[in-house]
Design a protein around this motif. Structure first.
Motif, PDB file in Angstrom:
ATOM      1  N   SER A 265       0.812  -1.226   0.000  1.00 28.89           N
ATOM      2  CA  SER A 265       0.000   0.000   0.000  1.00 28.89           C
ATOM      3  C   SER A 265       0.842   1.272   0.000  1.00 28.89           C
ATOM      4  CB  SER A 265      -0.933   0.014   1.219  1.00 28.89           C
ATOM      5  OG  SER A 265      -1.801  -1.100   1.206  1.00 28.89           O
ATOM      6  N   HIS A 266       2.121   1.178  -0.301  1.00 22.64           N
ATOM      7  CA  HIS A 266       2.952   2.385  -0.329  1.00 22.64           C
ATOM      8  C   HIS A 266       2.422   3.386  -1.357  1.00 22.64           C
ATOM      9  CE1 HIS A 266       6.331   1.492   2.404  1.00 22.64           C
ATOM     10  NE2 HIS A 266       6.101   0.218   2.088  1.00 22.64           N
ATOM     11  N   ALA A 267       2.091   2.895  -2.545  1.00 26.51           N
ATOM     12  CA  ALA A 267       1.616   3.807  -3.596  1.00 26.51           C
ATOM     13  C   ALA A 267       0.271   4.424  -3.216  1.00 26.51           C
ATOM     14  CB  ALA A 267       1.501   3.048  -4.913  1.00 26.51           C
ATOM     15  N   LEU A 268      -0.636   3.616  -2.641  1.00 28.34           N
ATOM     16  CA  LEU A 268      -1.933   4.145  -2.229  1.00 28.34           C
ATOM     17  C   LEU A 268      -1.765   5.208  -1.144  1.00 28.34           C
ATOM     18  CD1 LEU A 268      -5.042   3.956  -2.329  1.00 28.34           C
ATOM     19  CD2 LEU A 268      -4.892   2.168  -0.591  1.00 28.34           C
ATOM     20  N   HIS A 269      -0.861   4.975  -0.210  1.00 28.78           N
ATOM     21  CA  HIS A 269      -0.612   5.959   0.847  1.00 28.78           C
ATOM     22  C   HIS A 269      -0.060   7.252   0.280  1.00 28.78           C
ATOM     23  CE1 HIS A 269       1.130   6.688   5.177  1.00 28.78           C
ATOM     24  NE2 HIS A 269       0.166   7.512   4.859  1.00 28.78           N
ATOM     25  N   SER A 272      -3.189   8.695  -2.227  1.00 36.31           N
ATOM     26  CA  SER A 272      -4.457   8.977  -1.529  1.00 36.31           C
ATOM     27  C   SER A 272      -4.246   8.832  -0.026  1.00 36.31           C
ATOM     28  CB  SER A 272      -5.566   8.027  -2.005  1.00 36.31           C
ATOM     29  OG  SER A 272      -5.753   8.094  -3.393  1.00 36.31           O
ATOM     30  N   PRO A 273      -3.505   9.759   0.580  1.00 36.21           N
ATOM     31  CA  PRO A 273      -3.184   9.605   2.010  1.00 36.21           C
ATOM     32  C   PRO A 273      -4.412   9.623   2.916  1.00 36.21           C
ATOM     33  CG  PRO A 273      -2.545  11.777   1.223  1.00 36.21           C
ATOM     34  CD  PRO A 273      -2.927  10.985   0.019  1.00 36.21           C
ATOM     35  N   LEU A 383       1.482   3.191   9.046  1.00 35.33           N
ATOM     36  CA  LEU A 383       1.759   4.483   8.406  1.00 35.33           C
ATOM     37  C   LEU A 383       3.094   4.504   7.681  1.00 35.33           C
ATOM     38  CD1 LEU A 383       0.434   6.927  11.149  1.00 35.33           C
ATOM     39  CD2 LEU A 383      -0.717   6.130   9.081  1.00 35.33           C
ATOM     40  N   HIS A 384       3.720   3.347   7.505  1.00 35.48           N
ATOM     41  CA  HIS A 384       4.987   3.224   6.772  1.00 35.48           C
ATOM     42  C   HIS A 384       6.090   4.086   7.367  1.00 35.48           C
ATOM     43  CE1 HIS A 384       1.858   2.282   3.582  1.00 35.48           C
ATOM     44  NE2 HIS A 384       2.560   1.158   3.645  1.00 35.48           N
ATOM     45  N   VAL A 385       6.088   4.184   8.693  1.00 38.70           N
ATOM     46  CA  VAL A 385       7.161   4.903   9.390  1.00 38.70           C
ATOM     47  C   VAL A 385       8.065   3.861  10.020  1.00 38.70           C
ATOM     48  CG1 VAL A 385       7.740   6.516  11.240  1.00 38.70           C
ATOM     49  CG2 VAL A 385       5.722   6.910   9.818  1.00 38.70           C
ATOM     50  N   ASP A 386       9.342   3.913   9.675  1.00 38.64           N
ATOM     51  CA  ASP A 386      10.287   2.922  10.173  1.00 38.64           C
ATOM     52  C   ASP A 386      10.462   3.088  11.670  1.00 38.64           C
ATOM     53  OD1 ASP A 386      12.160   0.935  10.297  1.00 38.64           O
ATOM     54  OD2 ASP A 386      13.841   2.240   9.792  1.00 38.64           O
ATOM     55  N   ILE A 387      10.109   2.063  12.397  1.00 37.34           N
ATOM     56  CA  ILE A 387      10.287   2.085  13.847  1.00 37.34           C
ATOM     57  C   ILE A 387      10.896   0.745  14.242  1.00 37.34           C
ATOM     58  CG2 ILE A 387       7.887   1.365  14.212  1.00 37.34           C
ATOM     59  CD1 ILE A 387       8.070   2.962  16.896  1.00 37.34           C
ATOM     60  N   SER A 388      12.161   0.769  14.578  1.00 35.44           N
ATOM     61  CA  SER A 388      12.881  -0.448  14.911  1.00 35.44           C
ATOM     62  C   SER A 388      12.576  -0.845  16.347  1.00 35.44           C
ATOM     63  CB  SER A 388      14.384  -0.240  14.724  1.00 35.44           C
ATOM     64  OG  SER A 388      14.840   0.778  15.604  1.00 35.44           O
ATOM     65  N   LEU A 389      12.993  -2.060  16.681  1.00 35.91           N
ATOM     66  CA  LEU A 389      12.810  -2.514  18.047  1.00 35.91           C
ATOM     67  C   LEU A 389      13.596  -1.645  19.015  1.00 35.91           C
ATOM     68  CD1 LEU A 389      12.982  -6.389  17.579  1.00 35.91           C
ATOM     69  CD2 LEU A 389      10.969  -4.969  17.849  1.00 35.91           C
ATOM     70  N   GLU A 390      14.723  -1.121  18.558  1.00 37.37           N
ATOM     71  CA  GLU A 390      15.518  -0.254  19.434  1.00 37.37           C
ATOM     72  C   GLU A 390      14.754   1.008  19.780  1.00 37.37           C
ATOM     73  OE1 GLU A 390      16.611  -1.687  16.712  1.00 37.37           O
ATOM     74  OE2 GLU A 390      17.989  -3.170  17.561  1.00 37.37           O
ATOM     75  N   ILE A 403       5.772  11.246  12.750  1.00 38.89           N
ATOM     76  CA  ILE A 403       4.773  10.809  11.784  1.00 38.89           C
ATOM     77  C   ILE A 403       4.407  12.013  10.924  1.00 38.89           C
ATOM     78  CG2 ILE A 403       2.397   9.998  11.496  1.00 38.89           C
ATOM     79  CD1 ILE A 403       2.726   8.331  13.991  1.00 38.89           C
ATOM     80  N   PRO A 404       4.634  11.961   9.621  1.00 34.18           N
ATOM     81  CA  PRO A 404       4.337  13.127   8.772  1.00 34.18           C
ATOM     82  C   PRO A 404       2.842  13.396   8.704  1.00 34.18           C
ATOM     83  CG  PRO A 404       4.945  11.228   7.436  1.00 34.18           C
ATOM     84  CD  PRO A 404       5.191  10.836   8.857  1.00 34.18           C
ATOM     85  N   SER A 405       2.484  14.668   8.602  1.00 34.47           N
ATOM     86  CA  SER A 405       1.077  15.080   8.501  1.00 34.47           C
ATOM     87  C   SER A 405       0.653  15.050   7.044  1.00 34.47           C
ATOM     88  CB  SER A 405       0.882  16.481   9.098  1.00 34.47           C
ATOM     89  OG  SER A 405       1.138  16.469  10.485  1.00 34.47           O
ATOM     90  N   LEU A 406      -0.023  13.976   6.665  1.00 32.71           N
ATOM     91  CA  LEU A 406      -0.456  13.797   5.281  1.00 32.71           C
ATOM     92  C   LEU A 406      -1.963  13.923   5.121  1.00 32.71           C
ATOM     93  CD1 LEU A 406       1.802  10.744   4.303  1.00 32.71           C
ATOM     94  CD2 LEU A 406       2.273  13.177   3.998  1.00 32.71           C
ATOM     95  N   SER A 407      -2.728  13.799   6.207  1.00 33.22           N
ATOM     96  CA  SER A 407      -4.182  13.866   6.109  1.00 33.22           C
ATOM     97  C   SER A 407      -4.738  14.358   7.437  1.00 33.22           C
ATOM     98  CB  SER A 407      -4.769  12.482   5.770  1.00 33.22           C
ATOM     99  OG  SER A 407      -4.710  11.636   6.907  1.00 33.22           O
TER     100      SER A 407
END
Length: 513
Positions: A265-269, A272-273, A383-390, A403-407
């Protein structure tokens, strides 16, 4: 003045007023009523008497133990039928019964609001039955599949239709009456079994439902990655026997996991966020509702990761979409929790080596706290934001990723993730509160409601009443115009407006805004 003992017997059984329309919410007693003009103590001790202008009463009726002297009794006149319940009112209700309701202290406004709440409850129950099927049908299917094994089932595809972190799913068919039905055969992966727990979870829209189970040797045609057997091209002389496993028959056939949905869903996000992040809110809402159901049964989600959350296409296509399939990325699928463990066991099935650190970190936390941390982590992943276990394991000393403000949903989801992963456990919101925040993000009230008027219970109550009326009007207009029939999102919306109160809205908006 005291009365003769012979007359005191009239007060032992209080008669019922024939024309009183007072309900429990009326603070003013009716003038001249014996129920309010004689104190209970005087009645017991024989002091006091009814006033002389006492109206004509109907037949006397003994006062039951559950009735107090301060409560008006129901009319007993045979000429007047009891007032109908608001849940029983329809357009065809007789005018005589409607007239009784309109004379009540609640008035026309109370009658309309009560009818709206009852209508929402009926609509919600009907839509839920359309989504998961009637309970009687599931019982018939369970009886039909009892005792059936692989030989009695038709394997429709030898390859898994879906592979979660803890199981493979295969489409199988069977005969039910005069029709051919499909279900999913769930083959658990080694060391990932929660079959005993899953048998007693009850019916819920976000919980995987079982129709049956059996223990049998796996058919050779099934393709199980990582399981020894008969791969394609293997010499028949070198075949090794397939293992004997316990298999679950599930009512819903999953199409993909949440992990696959997010990955595709990267392209859809990007394009069309607003649409994608609304889908994310609806998926998270289904998850929270399922977790609430499990918590009530002392059961927790086993490995709450995107790989173990299943997505199922809703079974009822809308009338305007008959014959054309909407891509799963654009339509709202049902989210199913499929991995469970008993809270007392304190053992979380782990599906991959990458999850070991996360599982160990959650082992010391209580199951409710673990669920909150997992849902907070899922928000970032959706939201496709990279959040590692660390990032998560060290969230007490590090800032969480932005988290970017897209909608219009971005800020609320960021706020919710921060509250779920709060360093102070006392300020961390619960799953129930997270569900309320998601509902407010989806259907309001939004912050602009409080731009002109100060937030108050009266304002929120009025907002609720208007929104319930508008929701019912929208259902009526869609039905008359032969537009989309109600689906999963409409059912979730009905669930919200059916049960929410102005007090809950006040608390949720305080936390969110």
């Amino acid at each position: 003045p005291p009365l003769p003992k012979k007359q005191l017997q009239r007060a032992e059984s209080l008669p019922e007023p024939a024309s009183s329309h007072r309900c429990h919410g009326d603070p003013e007693p009716r003038a001249g009523s014996v129920l309010y003009s004689i104190p209970p103590a005087q009645l017991r001790h024989g002091e006091g008497a009814p006033p002389r202008d006492r109206p004509s009463w109907g037949p006397k009726k003994p006062l039951t133990k559950s009735q107090s002297l301060g409560e008006p009794l129901a009319p007993s006149s045979p000429q007047k039928a009891p007032s109908p319940s608001l849940k029983e009112l329809t357009f065809g209700t007789a005018d005589g019964e409607l007239g009784q309701l309109l004379e009540s202290p609640a008035g026309i406004c109370g009658v309309i609001l009560g009818c709206q709440e009852a209508a929402l409850a009926r609509l919600s129950a009907h839509m839920q039955e359309e989504l998961v099927g009637p309970e009687e049908r599931q019982q018939l299917l369970e009886a039909e599949l009892a005792g059936k094994r692989w030989a009695a089932l038709g394997v429709l595809d030898p390859r898994p239709c879906c592979q979660s972190g803890d199981a493979w799913y295969f489409r199988v068919g069977f005969t039910f009456g005069h029709s051919q039905l499909q279900c999913a055969a769930k083959v658990p992966k080694p060391c990932c079994s929660s079959l005993g727990v899953q048998s007693s979870l009850g019916t819920h829209c976000s919980i995987q439902r079982l129709l049956g189970r059996f223990t049998d040797r796996l058919p050779r045609e099934l393709v199980l990655p990582g399981i020894p057997g008969n791969p394609s091209g293997e010499d028949p002389a070198c075949r090794t026997p397939r293992p004997v496993l316990q298999v679950l028959l599930c009512a819903e056939v999953p199409q993909q996991t949440l992990a696959e949905f997010v990955k595709g869903s990267h392209a859809l996000h990007r394009t069309s966020p607003g649409h994608y992040e609304r889908l994310g809110c609806l998926l998270l809402l289904q998850l929270c509702m399922g977790l609430e159901h499990l918590r009530g049964q002392n059961v927790a989600q086993g490995d709450l990761c995107p790989e173990n959350l299943l997505l199922v296409q809703c079974p009822c296509p809308t009338r305007s979409q008959q014959g054309q399939k909407e891509p799963l990325g654009l339509s709202l699928p049902r989210l199913l929790i499929s991995s469970f463990f008993k809270v007392q066991e304190r053992q979380r099935p782990c599906s991959s080596s990458q999850e070991q650190d996360w599982t160990q970190a959650l082992a010391a936390a209580s199951p409710p706290a673990a669920a909150e941390l997992n849902v907070g982590r899922l928000i970032y992943q959706i939201l496709h934001v990279d959040i590692s276990l660390e990032n998560i394991l060290g969230f007490r000393s590090k800032r969480l990723p932005e988290i970017p403000s897209l909608s219009i949903y971005s800020a609320g989801l960021k706020r919710l993730a921060t509250l779920l992963l709060h360093r102070d456990a006392h300020q961390r919101v619960s799953i129930e509160q997270a569900r309320g925040i998601l509902q407010v993000l989806l259907w309001g009230p939004r912050q602009e409601l409080f731009a002109r008027s100060r937030k108050s219970l009266a304002l929120l109550r009025s907002w609720l009443e208007v929104k319930r009326a508008l929701l019912l009007l929208r259902f009526a207009e869609n039905s008359a115009g032969a537009r989309d029939s109600p689906g999963l999102e409409e059912w979730l919306c009905c669930q919200y407006f059916q049960g929410v109160t102005e007090h809950t809205l006040y608390q949720v908006t305080q936390v969110l805004y």
